[in-house]
Design a protein around this motif. Structure first.
Motif, PDB file in Angstrom:
ATOM      1  N   VAL A  23      46.892  41.435  34.235  1.00 35.67           N
ATOM      2  CA  VAL A  23      46.155  40.249  33.804  1.00 35.67           C
ATOM      3  C   VAL A  23      44.655  40.435  34.033  1.00 35.67           C
ATOM      4  O   VAL A  23      43.832  40.124  33.165  1.00 35.67           O
ATOM      5  CB  VAL A  23      46.671  38.998  34.552  1.00 35.67           C
ATOM      6  N   LEU A  24      44.286  40.967  35.194  1.00 35.88           N
ATOM      7  CA  LEU A  24      42.867  41.132  35.505  1.00 35.88           C
ATOM      8  C   LEU A  24      42.202  42.185  34.630  1.00 35.88           C
ATOM      9  O   LEU A  24      41.011  42.084  34.338  1.00 35.88           O
ATOM     10  CB  LEU A  24      42.672  41.429  36.986  1.00 35.88           C
ATOM     11  N   LYS A  25      42.936  43.157  34.155  1.00 35.19           N
ATOM     12  CA  LYS A  25      42.376  44.114  33.197  1.00 35.19           C
ATOM     13  C   LYS A  25      42.034  43.401  31.891  1.00 35.19           C
ATOM     14  O   LYS A  25      40.972  43.629  31.315  1.00 35.19           O
ATOM     15  CB  LYS A  25      43.341  45.262  32.941  1.00 35.19           C
ATOM     16  N   ILE A  26      42.904  42.518  31.444  1.00 37.47           N
ATOM     17  CA  ILE A  26      42.641  41.741  30.225  1.00 37.47           C
ATOM     18  C   ILE A  26      41.394  40.880  30.414  1.00 37.47           C
ATOM     19  O   ILE A  26      40.526  40.821  29.538  1.00 37.47           O
ATOM     20  CB  ILE A  26      43.866  40.866  29.870  1.00 37.47           C
ATOM     21  N   ILE A  27      41.293  40.228  31.569  1.00 38.13           N
ATOM     22  CA  ILE A  27      40.125  39.388  31.861  1.00 38.13           C
ATOM     23  C   ILE A  27      38.861  40.226  31.914  1.00 38.13           C
ATOM     24  O   ILE A  27      37.840  39.877  31.316  1.00 38.13           O
ATOM     25  CB  ILE A  27      40.342  38.609  33.173  1.00 38.13           C
ATOM     26  N   ASP A  28      38.901  41.348  32.611  1.00 36.60           N
ATOM     27  CA  ASP A  28      37.739  42.224  32.736  1.00 36.60           C
ATOM     28  C   ASP A  28      37.303  42.749  31.372  1.00 36.60           C
ATOM     29  O   ASP A  28      36.107  42.784  31.065  1.00 36.60           O
ATOM     30  CB  ASP A  28      38.061  43.378  33.686  1.00 36.60           C
ATOM     31  N   ASP A  29      38.256  43.129  30.547  1.00 33.61           N
ATOM     32  CA  ASP A  29      37.944  43.647  29.215  1.00 33.61           C
ATOM     33  C   ASP A  29      37.364  42.586  28.290  1.00 33.61           C
ATOM     34  O   ASP A  29      36.756  42.920  27.274  1.00 33.61           O
ATOM     35  CB  ASP A  29      39.192  44.258  28.565  1.00 33.61           C
ATOM     36  N   SER A  30      37.551  41.310  28.615  1.00 34.76           N
ATOM     37  CA  SER A  30      37.066  40.226  27.748  1.00 34.76           C
ATOM     38  C   SER A  30      35.546  40.155  27.688  1.00 34.76           C
ATOM     39  O   SER A  30      34.981  39.648  26.727  1.00 34.76           O
ATOM     40  CB  SER A  30      37.610  38.873  28.221  1.00 34.76           C
ATOM     41  N   GLY A  31      34.884  40.616  28.750  1.00 38.54           N
ATOM     42  CA  GLY A  31      33.429  40.533  28.803  1.00 38.54           C
ATOM     43  C   GLY A  31      32.912  39.199  29.313  1.00 38.54           C
ATOM     44  O   GLY A  31      31.707  39.030  29.492  1.00 38.54           O
ATOM     45  N   LEU A  32      33.792  38.237  29.554  1.00 35.10           N
ATOM     46  CA  LEU A  32      33.355  36.942  30.082  1.00 35.10           C
ATOM     47  C   LEU A  32      33.063  37.055  31.575  1.00 35.10           C
ATOM     48  O   LEU A  32      33.724  37.830  32.279  1.00 35.10           O
ATOM     49  CB  LEU A  32      34.443  35.885  29.867  1.00 35.10           C
ATOM     50  N   PRO A  33      32.094  36.282  32.073  1.00 28.93           N
ATOM     51  CA  PRO A  33      31.845  36.271  33.512  1.00 28.93           C
ATOM     52  C   PRO A  33      33.062  35.704  34.248  1.00 28.93           C
ATOM     53  O   PRO A  33      33.636  34.692  33.816  1.00 28.93           O
ATOM     54  CB  PRO A  33      30.650  35.333  33.680  1.00 28.93           C
ATOM     55  N   TYR A  34      33.456  36.351  35.335  1.00 26.69           N
ATOM     56  CA  TYR A  34      34.605  35.873  36.102  1.00 26.69           C
ATOM     57  C   TYR A  34      34.449  36.268  37.558  1.00 26.69           C
ATOM     58  O   TYR A  34      33.701  37.175  37.906  1.00 26.69           O
ATOM     59  CB  TYR A  34      35.916  36.430  35.544  1.00 26.69           C
ATOM     60  N   LYS A  35      35.187  35.563  38.394  1.00 21.50           N
ATOM     61  CA  LYS A  35      35.295  35.899  39.813  1.00 21.50           C
ATOM     62  C   LYS A  35      36.738  35.679  40.213  1.00 21.50           C
ATOM     63  O   LYS A  35      37.335  34.659  39.864  1.00 21.50           O
ATOM     64  CB  LYS A  35      34.376  35.026  40.670  1.00 21.50           C
ATOM     65  N   ILE A  36      37.280  36.616  40.955  1.00 27.35           N
ATOM     66  CA  ILE A  36      38.646  36.444  41.455  1.00 27.35           C
ATOM     67  C   ILE A  36      38.584  35.961  42.892  1.00 27.35           C
ATOM     68  O   ILE A  36      37.591  36.175  43.600  1.00 27.35           O
ATOM     69  CB  ILE A  36      39.487  37.737  41.331  1.00 27.35           C
ATOM     70  N   ASN A  37      39.642  35.287  43.303  1.00 26.19           N
ATOM     71  CA  ASN A  37      39.790  34.882  44.688  1.00 26.19           C
ATOM     72  C   ASN A  37      41.272  35.032  45.026  1.00 26.19           C
ATOM     73  O   ASN A  37      42.072  35.327  44.145  1.00 26.19           O
ATOM     74  CB  ASN A  37      39.236  33.466  44.905  1.00 26.19           C
ATOM     75  N   PRO A  38      41.655  34.853  46.255  1.00 33.94           N
ATOM     76  CA  PRO A  38      43.052  35.087  46.619  1.00 33.94           C
ATOM     77  C   PRO A  38      44.064  34.177  45.924  1.00 33.94           C
ATOM     78  O   PRO A  38      45.246  34.485  45.881  1.00 33.94           O
ATOM     79  CB  PRO A  38      43.082  34.838  48.137  1.00 33.94           C
ATOM     80  N   MET A  39      43.599  33.076  45.352  1.00 32.54           N
ATOM     81  CA  MET A  39      44.517  32.107  44.761  1.00 32.54           C
ATOM     82  C   MET A  39      44.344  31.922  43.257  1.00 32.54           C
ATOM     83  O   MET A  39      45.038  31.113  42.657  1.00 32.54           O
ATOM     84  CB  MET A  39      44.335  30.746  45.444  1.00 32.54           C
ATOM     85  N   GLY A  40      43.409  32.645  42.643  1.00 32.29           N
ATOM     86  CA  GLY A  40      43.197  32.473  41.210  1.00 32.29           C
ATOM     87  C   GLY A  40      41.963  33.197  40.724  1.00 32.29           C
ATOM     88  O   GLY A  40      41.390  34.033  41.419  1.00 32.29           O
ATOM     89  N   THR A  41      41.555  32.818  39.523  1.00 33.55           N
ATOM     90  CA  THR A  41      40.400  33.427  38.869  1.00 33.55           C
ATOM     91  C   THR A  41      39.560  32.326  38.240  1.00 33.55           C
ATOM     92  O   THR A  41      40.096  31.405  37.643  1.00 33.55           O
ATOM     93  CB  THR A  41      40.858  34.410  37.775  1.00 33.55           C
ATOM     94  N   VAL A  42      38.234  32.444  38.362  1.00 37.66           N
ATOM     95  CA  VAL A  42      37.302  31.525  37.715  1.00 37.66           C
ATOM     96  C   VAL A  42      36.631  32.291  36.583  1.00 37.66           C
ATOM     97  O   VAL A  42      36.159  33.415  36.774  1.00 37.66           O
ATOM     98  CB  VAL A  42      36.243  30.994  38.709  1.00 37.66           C
ATOM     99  N   ILE A  43      36.605  31.668  35.406  1.00 36.53           N
ATOM    100  CA  ILE A  43      36.002  32.279  34.222  1.00 36.53           C
ATOM    101  C   ILE A  43      34.976  31.304  33.656  1.00 36.53           C
ATOM    102  O   ILE A  43      35.211  30.090  33.642  1.00 36.53           O
ATOM    103  CB  ILE A  43      37.059  32.571  33.136  1.00 36.53           C
ATOM    104  N   GLU A  44      33.862  31.832  33.156  1.00 34.40           N
ATOM    105  CA  GLU A  44      32.855  30.991  32.500  1.00 34.40           C
ATOM    106  C   GLU A  44      32.770  31.365  31.036  1.00 34.40           C
ATOM    107  O   GLU A  44      32.732  32.546  30.688  1.00 34.40           O
ATOM    108  CB  GLU A  44      31.486  31.165  33.164  1.00 34.40           C
ATOM    109  N   GLY A  45      32.759  30.358  30.179  1.00 35.73           N
ATOM    110  CA  GLY A  45      32.649  30.593  28.741  1.00 35.73           C
ATOM    111  C   GLY A  45      32.918  29.321  27.977  1.00 35.73           C
ATOM    112  O   GLY A  45      32.907  28.227  28.534  1.00 35.73           O
ATOM    113  N   GLU A  46      33.168  29.467  26.690  1.00 36.44           N
ATOM    114  CA  GLU A  46      33.474  28.330  25.834  1.00 36.44           C
ATOM    115  C   GLU A  46      34.985  28.086  25.802  1.00 36.44           C
ATOM    116  O   GLU A  46      35.779  28.994  26.051  1.00 36.44           O
ATOM    117  CB  GLU A  46      32.947  28.588  24.425  1.00 36.44           C
TER     118      GLU A  46
END
Length: 101
Positions: A23-46
């Motif tokens: 899942v995190l590879k898909i998120i990373d490949d998206s190019g959107l800003p994100y941060k992971i934490n032990p309980m989830g992921t925060v993404i910024e975008g539209e």
């Protein structure tokens, strides 16, 4: 818009890090800003790009899993940018110190 989400493949056992790596590879490949934490992921975008990204993660896990649990929380604020960093920076300025990240 900031979106925090967690995605959990049910029935995958007690350790799901191998599934989350996919899942995190898909998120990373998206190019959107994100941060992971032990309980989830925060993404910024539209809206459309974030929901599309979460759907791609869901579809990938459903290739091998029978059931996927997704929790989503959205903070949508007009005219704001770089909130993935600025929300924490604002609190740190008010505290007068850097917080653990």
């Amino acid at each position: 818009m900031l979106t925090q989400f967690s995605i959990v493949p049910l029935g995958a056992g007690s350790s799901i890090s191998d599934k989350l790596a996919i899942v995190l590879k898909i998120i990373d490949d998206s190019g959107l800003p994100y941060k992971i934490n032990p309980m989830g992921t925060v993404i910024e975008g539209e809206w459309e790009e974030i929901m599309g990204l979460i759907n791609r993660c869901r579809q990938e896990l459903l290739k091998t899993e029978e059931r996927v649990l997704i929790s989503i929380s959205v903070d949508d604020r007009k005219g704001a940018s770089d909130r993935i960093n600025q929300k924490v920076a604002s609190v740190e300025r008010k505290l007068g110190k850097t917080l653990k990240k």
